[in-house]
Scaffold this motif. Structure first.
Motif, PDB file in Angstrom:
ATOM      1  N   ILE A  29       0.831  -1.194   0.000  1.00 54.98           N
ATOM      2  CA  ILE A  29       0.000   0.000   0.000  1.00 54.98           C
ATOM      3  C   ILE A  29       0.871   1.252   0.000  1.00 54.98           C
ATOM      4  CG2 ILE A  29      -1.914   1.172   1.137  1.00 54.98           C
ATOM      5  CD1 ILE A  29      -2.302  -1.485   2.754  1.00 54.98           C
ATOM      6  N   HIS A  30       0.680   2.103  -0.989  1.00 57.32           N
ATOM      7  CA  HIS A  30       1.379   3.386  -1.054  1.00 57.32           C
ATOM      8  C   HIS A  30       0.565   4.379  -0.234  1.00 57.32           C
ATOM      9  CE1 HIS A  30       3.272   6.744  -3.776  1.00 57.32           C
ATOM     10  NE2 HIS A  30       3.680   6.793  -2.522  1.00 57.32           N
ATOM     11  N   ILE A  31       1.012   4.661   0.996  1.00 53.42           N
ATOM     12  CA  ILE A  31       0.208   5.428   1.939  1.00 53.42           C
ATOM     13  C   ILE A  31      -0.010   6.869   1.472  1.00 53.42           C
ATOM     14  CG2 ILE A  31       0.000   6.192   4.333  1.00 53.42           C
ATOM     15  CD1 ILE A  31      -0.284   3.221   4.009  1.00 53.42           C
ATOM     16  N   ASN A  32       0.964   7.455   0.786  1.00 57.60           N
ATOM     17  CA  ASN A  32       0.786   8.834   0.300  1.00 57.60           C
ATOM     18  C   ASN A  32      -0.469   8.975  -0.553  1.00 57.60           C
ATOM     19  OD1 ASN A  32       3.692   8.323   0.860  1.00 57.60           O
ATOM     20  ND2 ASN A  32       3.900  10.507   0.381  1.00 57.60           N
ATOM     21  N   TYR A 229     -10.931   1.834  14.528  1.00 52.64           N
ATOM     22  CA  TYR A 229     -10.919   3.292  14.354  1.00 52.64           C
ATOM     23  C   TYR A 229     -11.143   3.638  12.885  1.00 52.64           C
ATOM     24  CZ  TYR A 229      -9.169   8.009  13.647  1.00 52.64           C
ATOM     25  OH  TYR A 229      -9.069   9.321  13.266  1.00 52.64           O
ATOM     26  N   SER A 230     -11.853   4.752  12.659  1.00 53.59           N
ATOM     27  CA  SER A 230     -12.032   5.290  11.308  1.00 53.59           C
ATOM     28  C   SER A 230     -11.734   6.778  11.327  1.00 53.59           C
ATOM     29  CB  SER A 230     -13.464   5.064  10.814  1.00 53.59           C
ATOM     30  OG  SER A 230     -13.744   3.685  10.679  1.00 53.59           O
ATOM     31  N   GLY A 231     -11.065   7.271  10.284  1.00 53.52           N
ATOM     32  CA  GLY A 231     -10.776   8.689  10.209  1.00 53.52           C
ATOM     33  C   GLY A 231     -10.200   9.073   8.857  1.00 53.52           C
ATOM     34  N   LYS A 232     -10.136  10.382   8.610  1.00 53.28           N
ATOM     35  CA  LYS A 232      -9.608  10.917   7.353  1.00 53.28           C
ATOM     36  C   LYS A 232      -8.122  11.206   7.525  1.00 53.28           C
ATOM     37  CE  LYS A 232     -10.223  14.722   4.051  1.00 53.28           C
ATOM     38  NZ  LYS A 232     -11.000  15.956   3.762  1.00 53.28           N
ATOM     39  N   LEU A 233      -7.278  10.600   6.681  1.00 56.79           N
ATOM     40  CA  LEU A 233      -5.832  10.772   6.759  1.00 56.79           C
ATOM     41  C   LEU A 233      -5.424  12.124   6.169  1.00 56.79           C
ATOM     42  CD1 LEU A 233      -3.136   9.277   7.459  1.00 56.79           C
ATOM     43  CD2 LEU A 233      -3.030   8.627   5.041  1.00 56.79           C
ATOM     44  N   VAL A 234      -4.683  12.919   6.970  1.00 58.42           N
ATOM     45  CA  VAL A 234      -4.252  14.237   6.485  1.00 58.42           C
ATOM     46  C   VAL A 234      -2.734  14.420   6.542  1.00 58.42           C
ATOM     47  CG1 VAL A 234      -6.435  15.391   7.004  1.00 58.42           C
ATOM     48  CG2 VAL A 234      -4.636  15.287   8.765  1.00 58.42           C
ATOM     49  N   GLY A 235      -2.011  13.413   7.015  1.00 63.15           N
ATOM     50  CA  GLY A 235      -0.557  13.561   7.056  1.00 63.15           C
ATOM     51  C   GLY A 235       0.155  12.301   7.492  1.00 63.15           C
ATOM     52  N   ILE A 236       1.458  12.263   7.161  1.00 66.86           N
ATOM     53  CA  ILE A 236       2.338  11.167   7.571  1.00 66.86           C
ATOM     54  C   ILE A 236       3.663  11.802   7.977  1.00 66.86           C
ATOM     55  CG2 ILE A 236       3.156   8.847   6.991  1.00 66.86           C
ATOM     56  CD1 ILE A 236       1.555   9.253   4.276  1.00 66.86           C
ATOM     57  N   GLY A 238       7.337  10.866  10.484  1.00 69.09           N
ATOM     58  CA  GLY A 238       7.977   9.837  11.292  1.00 69.09           C
ATOM     59  C   GLY A 238       7.373   8.491  10.935  1.00 69.09           C
ATOM     60  N   GLN A 239       6.900   7.763  11.944  1.00 65.67           N
ATOM     61  CA  GLN A 239       6.142   6.537  11.696  1.00 65.67           C
ATOM     62  C   GLN A 239       4.679   6.713  12.105  1.00 65.67           C
ATOM     63  OE1 GLN A 239       6.630   3.262  10.470  1.00 65.67           O
ATOM     64  NE2 GLN A 239       8.440   4.093   9.458  1.00 65.67           N
ATOM     65  N   TYR A 240       4.218   7.956  12.038  1.00 65.88           N
ATOM     66  CA  TYR A 240       2.856   8.278  12.461  1.00 65.88           C
ATOM     67  C   TYR A 240       1.944   8.582  11.271  1.00 65.88           C
ATOM     68  CZ  TYR A 240       4.228   8.918  17.386  1.00 65.88           C
ATOM     69  OH  TYR A 240       4.672   8.738  18.680  1.00 65.88           O
ATOM     70  N   LEU A 241       0.710   8.095  11.380  1.00 70.40           N
ATOM     71  CA  LEU A 241      -0.374   8.550  10.523  1.00 70.40           C
ATOM     72  C   LEU A 241      -1.130   9.627  11.292  1.00 70.40           C
ATOM     73  CD1 LEU A 241      -1.786   5.136   9.204  1.00 70.40           C
ATOM     74  CD2 LEU A 241       0.018   6.559   8.217  1.00 70.40           C
ATOM     75  N   ILE A 242      -1.428  10.741  10.632  1.00 72.15           N
ATOM     76  CA  ILE A 242      -2.111  11.870  11.269  1.00 72.15           C
ATOM     77  C   ILE A 242      -3.494  11.995  10.641  1.00 72.15           C
ATOM     78  CG2 ILE A 242      -2.049  14.344  11.712  1.00 72.15           C
ATOM     79  CD1 ILE A 242       1.018  14.197  11.294  1.00 72.15           C
ATOM     80  N   PHE A 243      -4.521  12.042  11.500  1.00 72.52           N
ATOM     81  CA  PHE A 243      -5.894  12.101  11.018  1.00 72.52           C
ATOM     82  C   PHE A 243      -6.521  13.459  11.309  1.00 72.52           C
ATOM     83  CE2 PHE A 243      -4.914   7.635  11.459  1.00 72.52           C
ATOM     84  CZ  PHE A 243      -5.462   7.084  10.302  1.00 72.52           C
ATOM     85  N   GLU A 244      -7.589  13.764  10.573  1.00 67.40           N
ATOM     86  CA  GLU A 244      -8.212  15.079  10.626  1.00 67.40           C
ATOM     87  C   GLU A 244      -8.747  15.429  12.014  1.00 67.40           C
ATOM     88  OE1 GLU A 244     -10.886  17.486   7.435  1.00 67.40           O
ATOM     89  OE2 GLU A 244     -11.772  15.618   8.178  1.00 67.40           O
ATOM     90  N   VAL A 251       2.526   3.659  13.799  1.00 71.19           N
ATOM     91  CA  VAL A 251       2.525   2.323  13.195  1.00 71.19           C
ATOM     92  C   VAL A 251       3.558   1.427  13.879  1.00 71.19           C
ATOM     93  CG1 VAL A 251       2.934   1.011  11.073  1.00 71.19           C
ATOM     94  CG2 VAL A 251       1.707   3.196  10.981  1.00 71.19           C
ATOM     95  N   ARG A 252       4.730   1.971  14.151  1.00 69.24           N
ATOM     96  CA  ARG A 252       5.799   1.146  14.717  1.00 69.24           C
ATOM     97  C   ARG A 252       5.458   0.616  16.106  1.00 69.24           C
ATOM     98  NH1 ARG A 252      12.229   2.219  13.876  1.00 69.24           N
ATOM     99  NH2 ARG A 252      12.828   0.041  14.164  1.00 69.24           N
TER     100      ARG A 252
END
Length: 263
Positions: A29-32, A229-236, A238-244, A251-252
């Motif tokens: 999965i290409h997270i970007n 959990y469900s949410g809108k991804l607005v950033g990545i 480090g090893q973090y996904l950032i949601f709205e 992730v790590r």
């Protein structure tokens, strides 16, 4: 689309901006490409990254047994000054320890939330800096084994931080520092054994992360406590996904969780 697999740290590419990938056994999965899309994450089990069994994860993606027995989780991983392979002394598995410890290591400065000192294998530059969410970094010394890097880090952390404030890093409350100036000021504290490996001439590396909105008040998601959990991804970063909604997902720190990820 639903993806199922065991979480391991995101793979990265040092591009402009950093590119992120989640790699499962049967999916890639290409997270970007998921930025500004809604993501549903559900933990459906565990799988130890060492033995592969469905056991609760203790630390670093390992079950409790593997964490205390396997060489991949030896104390020298987190405390490189405890490395002994250069002396031919075994901790848990000498052959593995020789393979990892007896290779070039870098002691570096990185600026994620503040200037900090760290250690990584040379082969992990700049991956280590990406994983820490550093926006700038600089090598100080390049030594032939992990032990020399470890004692150098120990000596320097009396004069510079050795931890990142992950909250400050994720809020992007950062300022640029002159790491070359920091390097020169720290040179006098480098142990005699490592001083010949000091890097005289190099430049800062600058990193840019794919973040469209930084969180203001952080809510940390842990799949052990909150399995869905469900949410809108607005950033990545480090090893973090950032949601709205200001939720951040490391992730790590959730490695070893078996998840269903729906986009």
């Amino acid at each position: 689309m639903v993806y199922t697999g065991v979480l391991t740290k995101m793979q990265t590419e040092f591009l402009e901006p950093i590119q992120y990938y989640l790699v499962f056994e049967n999916d890639f999965i290409h997270i970007n490409q998921l930025l500004n899309k809604s993501i549903d994450i559900k933990r459906v089990g565990y799988q130890c990254l060492s033995c592969g069994l469905d056991r609760p994860i203790f630390r670093q993606g390992f079950c409790k047994t593997c964490f205390f027995e396997k060489p991949l989780a030896g104390d020298w991983i987190m405390r490189p000054e405890l490395s002994t392979a250069h002396l031919g002394k075994e901790d848990r598995d000498l052959e593995y320890e020789k393979k990892v410890q007896l290779q070039p290591h870098i002691v570096y400065l990185a600026n994620s939330s503040n200037v900090k000192v760290g250690v990584t294998r040379k082969s992990q530059v700049p991956t280590r800096w990406i994983d820490q969410g550093a926006h700038e970094a600089l090598e100080i010394v390049e030594v032939p084994n992990r032990y020399l890097a470890g004692i150098t880090e120990v000596a320097l952390k009396d004069h510079v931080a050795d931890k990142t404030n992950w909250r400050t890093m994720l809020k992007n409350e950062i300022k640029d520092e002159d790491l070359l100036e920091w390097k020169q000021s720290l040179k006098k504290y480098i142990p005699e054994e490592a001083l010949p490996y000091f890097i005289e001439n190099n430049k800062e590396t600058h990193l840019h992360f794919p973040v469209e909105k930084y969180p203001e008040k952080l809510k940390s998601l842990n799949l052990t406590k909150t399995p869905h959990y469900s949410g809108k991804l607005v950033g990545i970063k480090g090893q973090y996904l950032i949601f709205e909604d200001n939720t951040v997902f490391n992730v790590r720190s959730n490695e070893g969780a078996v998840v269903e990820l729906q986009v």
